[in-house]
Design a protein around this motif. Sequence first.
Motif, PDB file in Angstrom:
ATOM      1  N   ASP A 203      12.835 -41.425  -3.307  1.00 55.49           N
ATOM      2  CA  ASP A 203      13.277 -40.454  -2.302  1.00 55.49           C
ATOM      3  C   ASP A 203      14.303 -39.539  -2.971  1.00 55.49           C
ATOM      4  O   ASP A 203      15.500 -39.640  -2.735  1.00 55.49           O
ATOM      5  CB  ASP A 203      13.884 -41.193  -1.106  1.00 55.49           C
ATOM      6  CG  ASP A 203      14.294 -40.237  -0.010  1.00 55.49           C
ATOM      7  OD1 ASP A 203      13.723 -39.135   0.070  1.00 55.49           O
ATOM      8  OD2 ASP A 203      15.206 -40.582   0.762  1.00 55.49           O
ATOM      9  N   TRP A 204      13.813 -38.637  -3.819  1.00 55.71           N
ATOM     10  CA  TRP A 204      14.690 -37.837  -4.663  1.00 55.71           C
ATOM     11  C   TRP A 204      15.457 -36.788  -3.884  1.00 55.71           C
ATOM     12  O   TRP A 204      14.885 -35.998  -3.133  1.00 55.71           O
ATOM     13  CB  TRP A 204      13.879 -37.155  -5.765  1.00 55.71           C
ATOM     14  CG  TRP A 204      14.725 -36.308  -6.656  1.00 55.71           C
ATOM     15  CD1 TRP A 204      14.830 -34.955  -6.642  1.00 55.71           C
ATOM     16  CD2 TRP A 204      15.601 -36.768  -7.671  1.00 55.71           C
ATOM     17  NE1 TRP A 204      15.719 -34.543  -7.601  1.00 55.71           N
ATOM     18  CE2 TRP A 204      16.216 -35.647  -8.255  1.00 55.71           C
ATOM     19  CE3 TRP A 204      15.943 -38.031  -8.158  1.00 55.71           C
ATOM     20  CZ2 TRP A 204      17.127 -35.728  -9.284  1.00 55.71           C
ATOM     21  CZ3 TRP A 204      16.864 -38.112  -9.187  1.00 55.71           C
ATOM     22  CH2 TRP A 204      17.434 -36.970  -9.738  1.00 55.71           C
ATOM     23  N   THR A 205      16.749 -36.814  -4.031  1.00 52.79           N
ATOM     24  CA  THR A 205      17.617 -35.746  -3.551  1.00 52.79           C
ATOM     25  C   THR A 205      18.529 -35.374  -4.712  1.00 52.79           C
ATOM     26  O   THR A 205      19.167 -36.243  -5.326  1.00 52.79           O
ATOM     27  CB  THR A 205      18.485 -36.175  -2.351  1.00 52.79           C
ATOM     28  OG1 THR A 205      19.215 -37.337  -2.707  1.00 52.79           O
ATOM     29  CG2 THR A 205      17.636 -36.428  -1.125  1.00 52.79           C
ATOM     30  N   GLU A 206      18.565 -34.119  -5.032  1.00 51.56           N
ATOM     31  CA  GLU A 206      19.350 -33.657  -6.164  1.00 51.56           C
ATOM     32  C   GLU A 206      20.839 -33.755  -5.852  1.00 51.56           C
ATOM     33  O   GLU A 206      21.280 -33.349  -4.774  1.00 51.56           O
ATOM     34  CB  GLU A 206      18.982 -32.205  -6.484  1.00 51.56           C
ATOM     35  CG  GLU A 206      19.596 -31.700  -7.741  1.00 51.56           C
ATOM     36  CD  GLU A 206      19.082 -30.334  -8.109  1.00 51.56           C
ATOM     37  OE1 GLU A 206      19.883 -29.551  -8.646  1.00 51.56           O
ATOM     38  OE2 GLU A 206      17.913 -30.043  -7.866  1.00 51.56           O
ATOM     39  N   PRO A 207      21.625 -34.305  -6.782  1.00 47.38           N
ATOM     40  CA  PRO A 207      23.079 -34.358  -6.538  1.00 47.38           C
ATOM     41  C   PRO A 207      23.677 -32.954  -6.551  1.00 47.38           C
ATOM     42  O   PRO A 207      23.065 -32.013  -7.050  1.00 47.38           O
ATOM     43  CB  PRO A 207      23.609 -35.201  -7.701  1.00 47.38           C
ATOM     44  CG  PRO A 207      22.562 -35.134  -8.741  1.00 47.38           C
ATOM     45  CD  PRO A 207      21.258 -34.892  -8.055  1.00 47.38           C
ATOM     46  N   ALA A 208      24.853 -32.839  -6.017  1.00 43.32           N
ATOM     47  CA  ALA A 208      25.540 -31.537  -5.981  1.00 43.32           C
ATOM     48  C   ALA A 208      25.713 -31.005  -7.399  1.00 43.32           C
ATOM     49  O   ALA A 208      26.032 -31.746  -8.318  1.00 43.32           O
ATOM     50  CB  ALA A 208      26.900 -31.686  -5.317  1.00 43.32           C
ATOM     51  N   ARG A 209      25.471 -29.725  -7.581  1.00 46.75           N
ATOM     52  CA  ARG A 209      25.541 -29.130  -8.915  1.00 46.75           C
ATOM     53  C   ARG A 209      26.976 -28.990  -9.419  1.00 46.75           C
ATOM     54  O   ARG A 209      27.229 -29.103 -10.603  1.00 46.75           O
ATOM     55  CB  ARG A 209      24.864 -27.770  -8.935  1.00 46.75           C
ATOM     56  CG  ARG A 209      23.372 -27.874  -8.825  1.00 46.75           C
ATOM     57  CD  ARG A 209      22.738 -26.512  -9.061  1.00 46.75           C
ATOM     58  NE  ARG A 209      21.300 -26.612  -9.012  1.00 46.75           N
ATOM     59  CZ  ARG A 209      20.542 -26.834 -10.078  1.00 46.75           C
ATOM     60  NH1 ARG A 209      21.092 -26.960 -11.245  1.00 46.75           N
ATOM     61  NH2 ARG A 209      19.245 -26.917  -9.960  1.00 46.75           N
ATOM     62  N   ASP A 210      27.891 -28.702  -8.527  1.00 42.32           N
ATOM     63  CA  ASP A 210      29.267 -28.510  -8.962  1.00 42.32           C
ATOM     64  C   ASP A 210      29.985 -29.857  -9.039  1.00 42.32           C
ATOM     65  O   ASP A 210      29.899 -30.674  -8.147  1.00 42.32           O
ATOM     66  CB  ASP A 210      30.014 -27.559  -8.031  1.00 42.32           C
ATOM     67  CG  ASP A 210      30.003 -28.027  -6.588  1.00 42.32           C
ATOM     68  OD1 ASP A 210      29.061 -28.743  -6.206  1.00 42.32           O
ATOM     69  OD2 ASP A 210      30.940 -27.675  -5.853  1.00 42.32           O
ATOM     70  N   ALA A 211      30.664 -30.056 -10.140  1.00 44.41           N
ATOM     71  CA  ALA A 211      31.402 -31.305 -10.344  1.00 44.41           C
ATOM     72  C   ALA A 211      32.716 -31.246  -9.593  1.00 44.41           C
ATOM     73  O   ALA A 211      33.324 -30.184  -9.435  1.00 44.41           O
ATOM     74  CB  ALA A 211      31.652 -31.521 -11.825  1.00 44.41           C
ATOM     75  N   ASP A 212      33.153 -32.387  -9.137  1.00 35.29           N
ATOM     76  CA  ASP A 212      34.419 -32.481  -8.439  1.00 35.29           C
ATOM     77  C   ASP A 212      35.507 -32.708  -9.472  1.00 35.29           C
ATOM     78  O   ASP A 212      35.648 -33.802 -10.002  1.00 35.29           O
ATOM     79  CB  ASP A 212      34.360 -33.632  -7.440  1.00 35.29           C
ATOM     80  CG  ASP A 212      35.532 -33.611  -6.496  1.00 35.29           C
ATOM     81  OD1 ASP A 212      36.175 -32.560  -6.376  1.00 35.29           O
ATOM     82  OD2 ASP A 212      35.799 -34.649  -5.877  1.00 35.29           O
TER      83      ASP A 212
END
Length: 179
Positions: free
Chosen positions: A105-114
């Motif tokens: 169930d692929w969901t791409e992680p947020a592109r911007d790093a915290d």
Amino acid sequence: MMRFVPKKIRSFLRDESGSVVTIPFVIWMPVFLAVIVAGMEVGALSIRHTQLERGLDLAVREVRLGTGENMDHETIKTMICENTTLLTDCDSMLRLEMIPLSLRDWTEPARDADCYDSAEPVRPARQFDPGQPNELMLLRACYKYKPITPVGSVAAAMPKDADGYAAIVSFSAFVQEPY
């Protein structure tokens, strides 16, 4: 007014033989200095990024092979900082995210790093889930640093926060070993 100036000084001031070399020097010297400073900035950036990558790789190796150990945010951060020698103030300027990823169930992680924000030093970790056995994990590290020349051509092109810190982001994906 030239009457009162001694003869040798007058002849020196009227001599234009050195002006042929002076003009190109004045024009090209700032260009060469800018190239040298940009080279130093890129070199320092490369060294910092290499150190962060190495520290992250060694820490991920310990996490993968440390079966049965529950690694938390501070433990992994300490492992990364111990394996880097040139990252100054690593403990306070490094921020980690550990995100479980599902291949089904692929969901791409947020592109911007915290990244660490010096205005809010007590902000909690964005997401740090140690994961389950056989689970794909993404570990992302963000290190903030002050550029050597904040107004140089390389540093001016980098996104910076309000305090003038630029960020280096490294990430590593791995699968949690079963116990």
